[in-house]
Write a protein that holds these residues in place. Structure first.
Motif, mmCIF file in Angstrom:
data_model
loop_
_atom_site.group_PDB
_atom_site.id
_atom_site.type_symbol
_atom_site.label_atom_id
_atom_site.label_comp_id
_atom_site.label_asym_id
_atom_site.label_seq_id
_atom_site.Cartn_x
_atom_site.Cartn_y
_atom_site.Cartn_z
ATOM 1 N N ASP A 167 86.243 76.293 28.386
ATOM 2 C CA ASP A 167 87.469 76.268 27.471
ATOM 3 C C ASP A 167 88.695 76.103 28.105
ATOM 4 N N ILE A 168 88.796 76.137 29.443
ATOM 5 C CA ILE A 168 90.273 76.219 29.930
ATOM 6 C C ILE A 168 90.711 75.391 31.033
ATOM 7 N N GLY A 169 90.017 74.030 30.540
ATOM 8 C CA GLY A 169 90.262 72.900 31.479
ATOM 9 C C GLY A 169 91.187 71.776 31.183
ATOM 10 N N ALA A 170 92.111 71.983 30.029
ATOM 11 C CA ALA A 170 92.901 71.182 29.351
ATOM 12 C C ALA A 170 93.630 70.213 30.495
ATOM 13 N N GLY A 171 93.675 69.090 30.197
ATOM 14 C CA GLY A 171 94.261 68.225 31.368
ATOM 15 C C GLY A 171 93.336 67.806 32.210
ATOM 16 N N TYR A 172 92.305 68.237 32.354
ATOM 17 C CA TYR A 172 91.276 67.880 33.270
ATOM 18 C C TYR A 172 89.931 67.795 32.269
ATOM 19 N N ASP A 173 89.855 67.862 31.061
ATOM 20 C CA ASP A 173 88.802 67.939 30.346
ATOM 21 C C ASP A 173 87.793 66.849 30.308
ATOM 22 N N HIS A 174 88.299 65.637 30.933
ATOM 23 C CA HIS A 174 87.258 64.786 31.215
ATOM 24 C C HIS A 174 86.368 64.924 32.332
ATOM 25 N N ILE A 175 86.804 65.907 33.426
ATOM 26 C CA ILE A 175 85.978 66.168 34.350
ATOM 27 C C ILE A 175 84.920 67.419 33.997
ATOM 28 N N THR A 176 85.504 68.287 32.824
ATOM 29 C CA THR A 176 84.954 69.331 32.249
ATOM 30 C C THR A 176 83.560 68.837 31.577
ATOM 31 N N VAL A 213 91.924 56.245 28.103
ATOM 32 C CA VAL A 213 90.898 55.786 27.953
ATOM 33 C C VAL A 213 90.046 55.192 28.965
ATOM 34 N N ARG A 214 90.594 54.462 29.784
ATOM 35 C CA ARG A 214 90.127 53.769 30.912
ATOM 36 C C ARG A 214 89.406 55.049 31.620
ATOM 37 N N GLU A 215 90.142 55.991 32.120
ATOM 38 C CA GLU A 215 89.743 56.973 32.846
ATOM 39 C C GLU A 215 88.532 57.719 32.316
ATOM 40 N N GLY A 216 88.582 57.929 31.214
ATOM 41 C CA GLY A 216 87.582 58.795 30.239
ATOM 42 C C GLY A 216 86.195 57.874 30.268
ATOM 43 N N VAL A 217 86.350 56.572 29.901
ATOM 44 C CA VAL A 217 85.079 55.645 30.154
ATOM 45 C C VAL A 217 84.479 55.885 31.609
ATOM 46 N N ARG A 218 85.238 55.749 32.467
ATOM 47 C CA ARG A 218 84.606 55.677 33.897
ATOM 48 C C ARG A 218 84.071 56.784 34.294
ATOM 49 N N VAL A 219 84.740 58.061 34.001
ATOM 50 C CA VAL A 219 84.177 59.265 34.265
ATOM 51 C C VAL A 219 82.924 59.626 33.440
ATOM 52 N N THR A 220 82.926 59.201 32.343
ATOM 53 C CA THR A 220 81.689 59.459 31.540
ATOM 54 C C THR A 220 80.589 58.650 32.037
ATOM 55 N N VAL A 247 76.892 60.194 33.027
ATOM 56 C CA VAL A 247 75.436 59.816 32.458
ATOM 57 C C VAL A 247 74.623 59.216 33.618
ATOM 58 N N HIS A 248 75.135 58.445 34.499
ATOM 59 C CA HIS A 248 74.175 57.801 35.485
ATOM 60 C C HIS A 248 73.730 59.107 36.185
ATOM 61 N N ILE A 249 74.653 59.998 36.636
ATOM 62 C CA ILE A 249 73.965 61.075 37.465
ATOM 63 C C ILE A 249 72.879 61.712 36.652
ATOM 64 N N GLY A 250 72.996 61.904 35.248
ATOM 65 C CA GLY A 250 71.882 62.432 34.614
ATOM 66 C C GLY A 250 70.836 61.580 34.640
ATOM 67 N N ASP A 251 71.052 60.451 34.488
ATOM 68 C CA ASP A 251 69.839 59.313 34.441
ATOM 69 C C ASP A 251 69.253 59.482 35.755
ATOM 70 N N VAL A 252 69.846 59.486 36.814
ATOM 71 C CA VAL A 252 68.996 59.369 38.190
ATOM 72 C C VAL A 252 68.197 60.598 38.169
ATOM 73 N N ALA A 253 68.547 61.551 37.482
ATOM 74 C CA ALA A 253 67.597 62.915 37.647
ATOM 75 C C ALA A 253 66.522 62.802 36.516
ATOM 76 N N LYS A 254 66.957 62.120 35.166
ATOM 77 C CA LYS A 254 66.158 61.947 34.358
ATOM 78 C C LYS A 254 64.949 60.904 34.447
#
Length: 442
Positions: free
Chosen positions: A302-311, A344-351, A355-362
């Motif tokens: 809960d303490i990552g505001a400003g970097y919550d796209h990374i959180t 918005v651009r940064e949010g889409v890219r990071v997400t 999910v690609h990282i998750g899919d590589v494992a899944k």
């Protein structure tokens, strides 16, 4: 008109199912079987003439949603259209138009017309916005107006809706008996519905008339995404009794909706510590009969505001790994302000990366691109390397800003390049699939 789930139950493989199979590298019969079981949904309102076909669910690549929308402080339709176009440019899979300020009909229609991605929304936003504007009190919302509004939005071409059907008197009572919450209520639609129920001393009409909601969605073959109105807004509220009460109800409604021939998704979970993400997804899948899970966040601190796209990306990677099907992005502006175009651009890219990282494992059998990019990096084939990256433009920009003397290397190591030295030592020993065969498209 038959819905996708009704067609699949009859063994009919629709053109949309064939498209998804081709895009995902799977057999059409597999897609049809999972659609019939309610494990894959296809948000494809046939009222829209041009719309990308997207499959969400079991066995598919984890999808990314990006949300935009006006507020009472910032109302700029052109800005929202620019955001929508950036979302499509950055290869998100769906958009949610979540405006809550200004002329909501106008902004919704402008966004739908500006992209060909499936567009979703939350009808309660406009219902309470318009009611407050008319009566100066959102608690005077007329349920009939709400149902008429849902149909109007579907007529405009909305392909999936987050509808807060799982909030009821039982789940609200859990909030009281547990002493409320550390993080309070964080869903706009959910909180205003709770307020309406308290003010009018009535049950949630979306829960009470759930069959009516499903009939409307079926009419337009839109996906009913069961809204997470009592999601946790702090990790200390994760999996409290109120959240679990709503989750149980939503999973039960998902089953009922499927029985009625309606495409269903379940939403959750908000803020969840990392060690609870796997359990959360297991619960949703188990209780809903493996309905697609649309995950908001989750934010594991809960303490990552400003970097919550990374959180959120950390939470998203874990969620994708454990079976989430659609992830809603978070931007750097989360918890602080309405996002701008670059947020918005940064949010889409990071997400997308998360999910690609998750899919590589899944999906361990779907790692060929990772292998090829590693081979290109090993052999210093920069053109192939860039082509295989998820964000080649960013990589090229960084490399061009710091050009090395030796074009084969980079300025990180220069003359001490491990890749160049290692290749010279073992070039004659390379064999099998460690040989360079680069044929994948970006």
């Amino acid at each position: 008109m038959k819905t996708q789930i009704e067609l699949a139950r009859q063994g009919i493989i629709s053109s949309q199912m064939k498209t998804i199979a081709k895009d995902e590298g799977l057999k059409p019969g597999f897609i049809c079987k999972k659609v019939a079981a309610g494990e894959i949904v296809i948000p494809i309102n046939p009222g829209r003439k041009t719309q990308k076909t997207v499959g969400i669910g079991t066995g598919l690549r984890t999808k990314v949603n990006a949300s935009i929308g006006t507020s009472s402080d910032i109302y700029d339709i052109d800005l929202e259209v620019r955001k929508a176009r950036v979302i499509q440019e950055e290869k998100a899979d769906t958009i949610m138009e979540l405006s809550a300020g200004g002329n909501l009909d106008k902004v919704r229609r402008a966004v739908i017309d500006s992209v060909d991605l499936p567009v979703g929304n939350v009808p309660l936003y406009q219902a309470f916005h318009d009611t407050a504007k008319k009566y100066k009190n959102p608690n005077k919302l007329d349920p009939e107006f709400l149902f008429d509004l849902i149909e109007k939005q579907l007529e405009d071409g909305i392909s999936f809706m987050a509808v807060h059907c799982g909030i009821n008197q039982f789940s609200i009572e859990r909030l009281r008996k547990q002493g409320y919450r550390y993080g309070g209520l964080v869903s706009k639609g959910g909180t205003f519905m709770v307020s309406w129920m308290e003010y009018n001393k009535k049950e949630n009409p979306l829960y009470e008339q759930f069959d009516r909601v499903c009939r409307l969605m079926k009419k337009y073959d839109a996906v009913l995404s069961l809204g997470n109105g009592i999601r946790a807004g702090a990790i200390h509220d994760s999996h409290d009794r109120a959240q679990m009460a709503e989750m149980i109800i939503n999973c039960e409604l998902a089953e009922l909706g499927r029985e009625m021939g309606c495409q269903m998704m379940v939403e959750g979970p908000g803020h969840v510590p990392l060690d609870e993400i796997q359990g959360n997804i297991m619960l949703e899948k188990r209780m809903s009969g493996n309905a697609p899970y649309y995950v908001l966040g989750p934010l594991p601190c809960d303490i990552g505001a400003g970097y919550d796209h990374i959180t959120a990306a950390i939470g998203a990677a874990n969620s994708a790994r454990y079976g989430a099907d659609l992830i809603c992005y978070i931007t750097p502006a989360e918890h602080l302000a309405l996002p701008n175009v670059e947020d918005v651009r940064e949010g889409v890219r990071v997400t997308r990366l998360a999910v690609h990282i998750g899919d590589v494992a899944k999906y361990p059998d779907r790692r060929e691109r990772e292998k090829q990019v590693s081979l290109a990096r090993r052999d210093m084939r920069w053109e192939d390397h860039m082509r295989l990256l998820m964000f080649p433009d960013k990589a090229k920009e960084i490399r061009a800003s710091r050009v090395p003397e030796n074009e084969k290397t980079c300025t990180m190591c220069g003359d001490f390049c491990a890749m160049e030295r290692g290749f010279s030592l073992f070039e004659n020993n390379i064999k099998g699939d460690k040989m360079s065969v680069c044929g994948l498209a970006n």
